[in-house]
Design a protein around this motif. Structure first.
Motif, short mmCIF file in Angstrom:
data_model
loop_
_atom_site.label_atom_id
_atom_site.label_comp_id
_atom_site.label_asym_id
_atom_site.label_seq_id
_atom_site.Cartn_x
_atom_site.Cartn_y
_atom_site.Cartn_z
N SER A 32 0.82 -1.21 0.00
CA SER A 32 0.00 0.00 0.00
C SER A 32 0.86 1.26 0.00
O SER A 32 0.48 2.28 -0.60
N LEU A 33 2.01 1.20 0.64
CA LEU A 33 2.91 2.35 0.65
C LEU A 33 3.50 2.59 -0.74
O LEU A 33 3.67 3.74 -1.17
N ARG A 92 4.00 9.44 -1.98
CA ARG A 92 4.39 10.53 -1.08
C ARG A 92 5.83 10.32 -0.65
O ARG A 92 6.12 9.44 0.17
N PRO A 93 6.78 11.08 -1.20
CA PRO A 93 8.20 10.88 -0.84
C PRO A 93 8.45 10.89 0.66
O PRO A 93 9.26 10.11 1.17
N GLN A 129 10.49 7.45 1.33
CA GLN A 129 11.94 7.47 1.14
C GLN A 129 12.72 6.70 2.20
O GLN A 129 13.69 6.00 1.89
N ALA A 130 12.30 6.78 3.44
CA ALA A 130 13.05 6.12 4.51
C ALA A 130 12.93 4.60 4.46
O ALA A 130 13.68 3.90 5.15
N PHE A 131 12.00 4.10 3.64
CA PHE A 131 11.72 2.66 3.65
C PHE A 131 12.00 2.00 2.29
O PHE A 131 11.63 0.85 2.08
N GLU A 132 12.63 2.75 1.40
CA GLU A 132 12.96 2.19 0.10
C GLU A 132 14.08 1.16 0.22
O GLU A 132 14.91 1.23 1.13
N PRO A 133 14.14 0.16 -0.67
CA PRO A 133 13.27 -0.02 -1.83
C PRO A 133 11.91 -0.60 -1.45
O PRO A 133 11.81 -1.47 -0.59
#
Length: 393
Positions: A144-145, A150-151, A155-159
């Motif tokens: 879902s993310l 929404r950056p 961003q903190a949870f990429e990839p």
């Protein structure tokens, strides 16, 4: 109060920014804090408490349910879950099967999984892409993310989960460019909540329906926030007459208890097999009994007519506010947004001083999502207090 706030800082993970208020009670559309101060609630627990606080019918149902089974898991049959599933199917206007989850994000997660299983079953490997839209919010789990562009959330949870394309909301040319034969699902909110209270046009939703049919992709309507009476229709898709293949519901479903649901057509249900998806707590008998009472109440035509009427009254009153800071009032039913030229967060903070609980939908949109049972007199008070707040700028 100070002890509770200090303990919150000491023991809870600091991922929320909370005001220095401890709520202790609620009645109808009013919340009370530990100092006895009353607040008119225009947030409803983020569009959850559709029937307000301390509703007598829900309280009675919950007390009766609490005297029986609370949990046995989905390894066994229970009557409340089956009755609720039947009620959701009968009132959905399109679905024939239901799968229960714990929240909106997990409902969306499940819907995306079902779509990938459908595509793999029908077409084999390679047809796995998902299309979502600008300003969307579908949750904070990994699937879902990935569909929530929404950056600041991502961003903190990429990839993140691969295979998601983002098209422009309400733009059919953009959608057509993204929806190709390798797409298994398109997920969209008929009325965006967190993204700023933007309604999908009927032509856009019909265009998505046509594109999905042309490419044998599944159309998912995320009605976690805008569904179950919030717009004045039982389901937001009914406002435009374009039916999905899957619909996700959660926030108001169990009156404040954690529950979500995925409603689906037979062609989706037919590809799912035992063991494909599961949840230990989802659809438990206690929560399902309360949810059945919520759905029965909200689905009454007279109740929905009142939501539509009150939504129109509130929208008209908001449009009458004489403030240069209000640029636009938009939305449907009792999910409305005020586009401002000042930070919405500042208005939210000021609201507490005026006995008003507000939330934002982005940096410059004030969101109003009060309990659906709010009275006309309370709506008048909301507008008067909001008008007074805006006059301080």
């Amino acid at each position: 109060m100070d002890d509770i706030i200090q303990m919150e800082h000491d023991y809870l993970l600091q991922v929320y920014s909370r005001p220095d208020i401890v709520f202790t009670d609620g009645r109808g559309s009013t919340l009370y804090d530990s100092r006895g101060r009353a607040y008119l609630d225009c947030a409803a627990g983020i569009a959850v408490n559709a029937l307000g606080y301390a509703d007598p019918e829900l309280t009675e149902v919950a007390q009766q349910a609490a005297a029986g089974l609370w949990h046995v898991s989905n390894l066994y049959h229970t009557a409340p879950a089956v009755r609720l599933a039947r009620l959701l199917v009968e009132t959905s206007g399109f679905a024939q099967r239901v799968h229960f989850s714990l929240c909106g994000a997990s409902a969306n997660e499940g819907a995306l999984k079902f779509a990938r299983k459908y595509a793999r079953t029908r077409h084999g490997e390679g047809k796995f892409h998902i299309v979502s839209f600008s300003n969307a919010f579908h949750g904070r789990l990994f699937g879902s993310l990935a569909a929530t562009p929404r950056p600041k959330y991502q961003q903190a949870f990429e990839p993140l989960m691969p295979g998601v394309r983002v098209a422009e909301f309400n733009s059919l040319p953009s959608a057509a460019a993204a929806i190709q034969d390798d797409v298994c699902a398109v997920i969209v909110e008929p009325l965006q909540g967190e993204g700023g209270i933007h309604a999908a046009t009927p032509a856009f939703l019909q265009g998505l329906r046509d594109l999905c049919d042309a490419h044998d992709a599944l159309l998912i309507f995320d009605e976690v926030q805008c569904g179950l009476g919030r717009t004045g229709a039982l389901w937001a898709w009914q406002d435009c007459g374009v039916a999905p293949d899957l619909l996700t519901s959660a926030k108001p479903l169990a009156g404040g208890l954690p529950m979500g649901a995925i409603l689906m057509t037979p062609r989706v249900a037919d590809v799912m097999a035992v063991g494909d998806h599961a949840s230990t707590f989802a659809g438990g008998p206690f929560v399902a009994a309360v949810a059945e009472a919520v759905v029965r109440r909200i689905s009454q035509p007279a109740f929905l007519a009142e939501v539509r009427r009150k939504g129109e009254v509130l929208k008209e009153r908001l449009q009458e506010i004489n403030s240069p800071h209000v640029l636009e009032v938009r939305g449907r039913g009792l999910l409305l947004g005020l586009q401002l030229d000042i930070p919405a967060g500042d208005v939210v903070k000021a609201g507490f001083e005026h006995g008003l609980v507000l939330i934002n939908a982005g940096p410059d949109v004030l969101r109003l999502a009060p309990p659906l049972v709010i009275t006309d007199a309370e709506l008048d008070a909301v507008v008067e207090r909001l008008d007074a707040i805006l006059k301080t700028w």
